[in-house]
Design an enzyme around this catalytic site. Structure first.
Site, PDB file in Angstrom:
ATOM      1  N   PRO A  11      -7.971  24.174 -40.035  1.00 50.18           N
ATOM      2  CA  PRO A  11      -7.146  23.637 -38.953  1.00 50.18           C
ATOM      3  C   PRO A  11      -6.665  24.677 -37.954  1.00 50.18           C
ATOM      4  O   PRO A  11      -6.255  25.782 -38.323  1.00 50.18           O
ATOM      5  CB  PRO A  11      -5.954  23.010 -39.694  1.00 50.18           C
ATOM      6  CG  PRO A  11      -5.978  23.581 -41.056  1.00 50.18           C
ATOM      7  CD  PRO A  11      -7.409  23.911 -41.359  1.00 50.18           C
ATOM      8  N   ASN A  12      -6.737  24.261 -36.709  1.00 47.08           N
ATOM      9  CA  ASN A  12      -6.242  25.007 -35.539  1.00 47.08           C
ATOM     10  C   ASN A  12      -7.143  26.156 -35.117  1.00 47.08           C
ATOM     11  O   ASN A  12      -6.919  26.741 -34.056  1.00 47.08           O
ATOM     12  CB  ASN A  12      -4.798  25.520 -35.758  1.00 47.08           C
ATOM     13  CG  ASN A  12      -3.824  24.375 -35.899  1.00 47.08           C
ATOM     14  OD1 ASN A  12      -3.800  23.487 -35.061  1.00 47.08           O
ATOM     15  ND2 ASN A  12      -3.055  24.357 -36.971  1.00 47.08           N
ATOM     16  N   ARG A  19      -4.409  30.902 -27.580  1.00 48.39           N
ATOM     17  CA  ARG A  19      -3.003  31.239 -27.869  1.00 48.39           C
ATOM     18  C   ARG A  19      -2.942  32.324 -28.930  1.00 48.39           C
ATOM     19  O   ARG A  19      -3.893  32.534 -29.668  1.00 48.39           O
ATOM     20  CB  ARG A  19      -2.261  30.013 -28.445  1.00 48.39           C
ATOM     21  CG  ARG A  19      -2.355  28.825 -27.555  1.00 48.39           C
ATOM     22  CD  ARG A  19      -1.017  28.169 -27.343  1.00 48.39           C
ATOM     23  NE  ARG A  19      -1.202  27.121 -26.337  1.00 48.39           N
ATOM     24  CZ  ARG A  19      -1.202  25.824 -26.592  1.00 48.39           C
ATOM     25  NH1 ARG A  19      -0.945  25.418 -27.809  1.00 48.39           N
ATOM     26  NH2 ARG A  19      -1.398  24.957 -25.648  1.00 48.39           N
ATOM     27  N   TYR A  24      -4.502  36.581 -33.527  1.00 50.26           N
ATOM     28  CA  TYR A  24      -5.833  36.074 -33.865  1.00 50.26           C
ATOM     29  C   TYR A  24      -6.943  36.576 -32.946  1.00 50.26           C
ATOM     30  O   TYR A  24      -8.106  36.208 -33.132  1.00 50.26           O
ATOM     31  CB  TYR A  24      -5.810  34.543 -33.875  1.00 50.26           C
ATOM     32  CG  TYR A  24      -4.824  33.984 -34.881  1.00 50.26           C
ATOM     33  CD1 TYR A  24      -4.933  34.312 -36.229  1.00 50.26           C
ATOM     34  CD2 TYR A  24      -3.778  33.148 -34.481  1.00 50.26           C
ATOM     35  CE1 TYR A  24      -4.024  33.824 -37.159  1.00 50.26           C
ATOM     36  CE2 TYR A  24      -2.870  32.655 -35.402  1.00 50.26           C
ATOM     37  CZ  TYR A  24      -2.994  32.996 -36.741  1.00 50.26           C
ATOM     38  OH  TYR A  24      -2.107  32.511 -37.656  1.00 50.26           O
ATOM     39  N   ASN A  75     -12.850  30.083 -43.726  1.00 58.17           N
ATOM     40  CA  ASN A  75     -11.468  30.410 -43.365  1.00 58.17           C
ATOM     41  C   ASN A  75     -10.712  29.086 -43.433  1.00 58.17           C
ATOM     42  O   ASN A  75     -10.791  28.278 -42.513  1.00 58.17           O
ATOM     43  CB  ASN A  75     -11.381  31.013 -41.962  1.00 58.17           C
ATOM     44  CG  ASN A  75      -9.949  31.411 -41.616  1.00 58.17           C
ATOM     45  OD1 ASN A  75      -9.001  31.004 -42.298  1.00 58.17           O
ATOM     46  ND2 ASN A  75      -9.771  32.182 -40.561  1.00 58.17           N
ATOM     47  N   ALA A  78      -4.398  27.341 -42.610  1.00 54.06           N
ATOM     48  CA  ALA A  78      -3.151  27.039 -43.340  1.00 54.06           C
ATOM     49  C   ALA A  78      -3.402  26.370 -44.685  1.00 54.06           C
ATOM     50  O   ALA A  78      -2.574  26.483 -45.607  1.00 54.06           O
ATOM     51  CB  ALA A  78      -2.244  26.180 -42.466  1.00 54.06           C
ATOM     52  N   GLU A  99     -14.048  34.186 -48.671  1.00 58.61           N
ATOM     53  CA  GLU A  99     -12.882  33.727 -47.902  1.00 58.61           C
ATOM     54  C   GLU A  99     -12.599  34.744 -46.789  1.00 58.61           C
ATOM     55  O   GLU A  99     -12.610  35.957 -47.045  1.00 58.61           O
ATOM     56  CB  GLU A  99     -11.683  33.624 -48.850  1.00 58.61           C
ATOM     57  CG  GLU A  99     -10.390  33.180 -48.192  1.00 58.61           C
ATOM     58  CD  GLU A  99      -9.235  33.085 -49.214  1.00 58.61           C
ATOM     59  OE1 GLU A  99      -9.472  33.276 -50.433  1.00 58.61           O
ATOM     60  OE2 GLU A  99      -8.105  32.836 -48.764  1.00 58.61           O
ATOM     61  N   HIS A 101      -9.968  35.730 -43.461  1.00 59.14           N
ATOM     62  CA  HIS A 101      -8.795  35.517 -42.608  1.00 59.14           C
ATOM     63  C   HIS A 101      -8.838  36.524 -41.478  1.00 59.14           C
ATOM     64  O   HIS A 101      -9.101  37.721 -41.710  1.00 59.14           O
ATOM     65  CB  HIS A 101      -7.493  35.691 -43.401  1.00 59.14           C
ATOM     66  CG  HIS A 101      -7.347  34.672 -44.479  1.00 59.14           C
ATOM     67  ND1 HIS A 101      -6.978  33.376 -44.225  1.00 59.14           N
ATOM     68  CD2 HIS A 101      -7.573  34.752 -45.805  1.00 59.14           C
ATOM     69  CE1 HIS A 101      -6.970  32.696 -45.354  1.00 59.14           C
ATOM     70  NE2 HIS A 101      -7.325  33.502 -46.332  1.00 59.14           N
ATOM     71  N   ARG A 108       2.114  39.401 -43.405  1.00 62.66           N
ATOM     72  CA  ARG A 108       2.793  38.341 -42.651  1.00 62.66           C
ATOM     73  C   ARG A 108       3.834  37.639 -43.531  1.00 62.66           C
ATOM     74  O   ARG A 108       4.297  38.199 -44.504  1.00 62.66           O
ATOM     75  CB  ARG A 108       1.728  37.389 -42.085  1.00 62.66           C
ATOM     76  CG  ARG A 108       0.738  38.107 -41.154  1.00 62.66           C
ATOM     77  CD  ARG A 108      -0.229  37.157 -40.506  1.00 62.66           C
ATOM     78  NE  ARG A 108       0.466  36.194 -39.653  1.00 62.66           N
ATOM     79  CZ  ARG A 108      -0.084  35.064 -39.211  1.00 62.66           C
ATOM     80  NH1 ARG A 108      -1.336  34.761 -39.532  1.00 62.66           N
ATOM     81  NH2 ARG A 108       0.609  34.251 -38.448  1.00 62.66           N
TER      82      ARG A 108
HETATM   83  O1  CA2 Z   1      -5.531  34.820 -40.339  1.00 59.78           O
HETATM   84  C1  CA2 Z   1      -6.153  33.773 -40.509  1.00 59.78           C
HETATM   85  O2  CA2 Z   1      -7.346  33.640 -40.264  1.00 59.78           O
HETATM   86  C2  CA2 Z   1      -5.399  32.511 -40.995  1.00 59.78           C
HETATM   87  O3  CA2 Z   1      -6.254  31.817 -41.877  1.00 59.78           O
HETATM   88  C3  CA2 Z   1      -5.107  31.702 -39.742  1.00 59.78           C
HETATM   89  C4  CA2 Z   1      -4.260  30.462 -40.002  1.00 59.78           C
HETATM   90  C5  CA2 Z   1      -3.014  30.831 -40.812  1.00 59.78           C
HETATM   91  O4  CA2 Z   1      -2.305  29.650 -41.155  1.00 59.78           O
HETATM   92  C6  CA2 Z   1      -3.347  31.608 -42.072  1.00 59.78           C
HETATM   93  O5  CA2 Z   1      -2.128  31.966 -42.725  1.00 59.78           O
HETATM   94  C7  CA2 Z   1      -4.116  32.865 -41.739  1.00 59.78           C
HETATM   95  C8  CA2 Z   1      -3.810  29.818 -38.691  1.00 59.78           C
HETATM   96  C9  CA2 Z   1      -4.905  29.501 -37.737  1.00 59.78           C
HETATM   97  C10 CA2 Z   1      -4.292  29.080 -36.431  1.00 59.78           C
HETATM   98  O6  CA2 Z   1      -5.146  29.495 -35.404  1.00 59.78           O
HETATM   99  C11 CA2 Z   1      -4.696  29.455 -34.115  1.00 59.78           C
HETATM  100  C12 CA2 Z   1      -5.485  30.077 -33.181  1.00 59.78           C
HETATM  101  C13 CA2 Z   1      -5.101  30.090 -31.875  1.00 59.78           C
HETATM  102  C14 CA2 Z   1      -3.933  29.451 -31.480  1.00 59.78           C
HETATM  103  C15 CA2 Z   1      -3.153  28.820 -32.419  1.00 59.78           C
HETATM  104  C16 CA2 Z   1      -3.534  28.810 -33.736  1.00 59.78           C
END
Ligand code: CA2
Length: 150
Positions: A11-12, A19, A24, A75, A78, A99, A101, A108
């Site tokens: 997700p996301n 953003r 990221y 990946n 969340a 996996e 990230h 974090r």
């Molecule tokens: O660091 C990572 O790849 C995560 O898997 C990213 C997840 C986070 O919940 C994990 O703890 C670590 C969040 C992805 C959200 O991605 C976005 C990208 C751009 C704008 C907003 C969110």
């Protein structure tokens, strides 16, 4: 033999590049997927890319991979920190799992320090941004083709 691997993003991650670039990075998911396909091709791997914001759809993709793929790079975003369903699907797939990230989850929030998914993973890459996906492709090639010349 060409191996087929599933690159699955949770997700996301479809929002990448729009953003929070300080966490990221600036690369879009489409660009990351293209780079992974190119790296895979150079290593004799076909890389199938999927992204979903839905836990159930991610589980469906993992279940289908058992028939169609020889490895999974995921990946789970969340869902890493919450999803026993994704863990169970990965364990049932009987496939090698890596996996990934983008961020270093251990640097974090405390709630990001634990990933259920890690129990199913042969290895974890975190904190190297988009490069981490390419590192995972290299590692998967080594797992699937241990005799391959470097
Ligand atoms: O660091 C990572 O790849 C995560 O898997 C990213 C997840 C986070 O919940 C994990 O703890 C670590 C969040 C992805 C959200 O991605 C976005 C990208 C751009 C704008 C907003 C969110």
């Amino acid at each position: 033999m060409t191996h087929k691997i599933l690159l699955l993003n949770g997700p996301n991650l479809n929002m990448l590049g729009t953003r929070q670039p300080e966490i990221y990075g600036r690369e879009t998911l489409a660009h990351i997927e293209q780079s992974c396909q190119a790296r895979g091709q150079a290593l004799g791997l076909t890389v199938d890319c999927r992204q979903s914001n839905s836990e159930g759809v991610l589980v469906d993709h993992i279940q289908e991979a058992r028939q169609n793929h020889q490895g999974i790079i995921i990946n789970p975003a969340a869902y890493s920190h919450t999803s026993i369903a994704i863990l169970d699907a990965l364990l049932a797939s009987d496939l090698p799992v890596i996996e990934v990230h983008l961020s270093n989850i251990h640097k974090r929030d405390a709630f990001r320090h634990h990933s259920y998914v890690s129990k199913a993973a042969s290895g974890i890459v975190c904190g190297f941004g988009a490069r981490g996906y390419l590192m995972a492709i290299d590692a998967m090639a080594d797992i699937l083709q241990p005799q391959r010349e470097a």
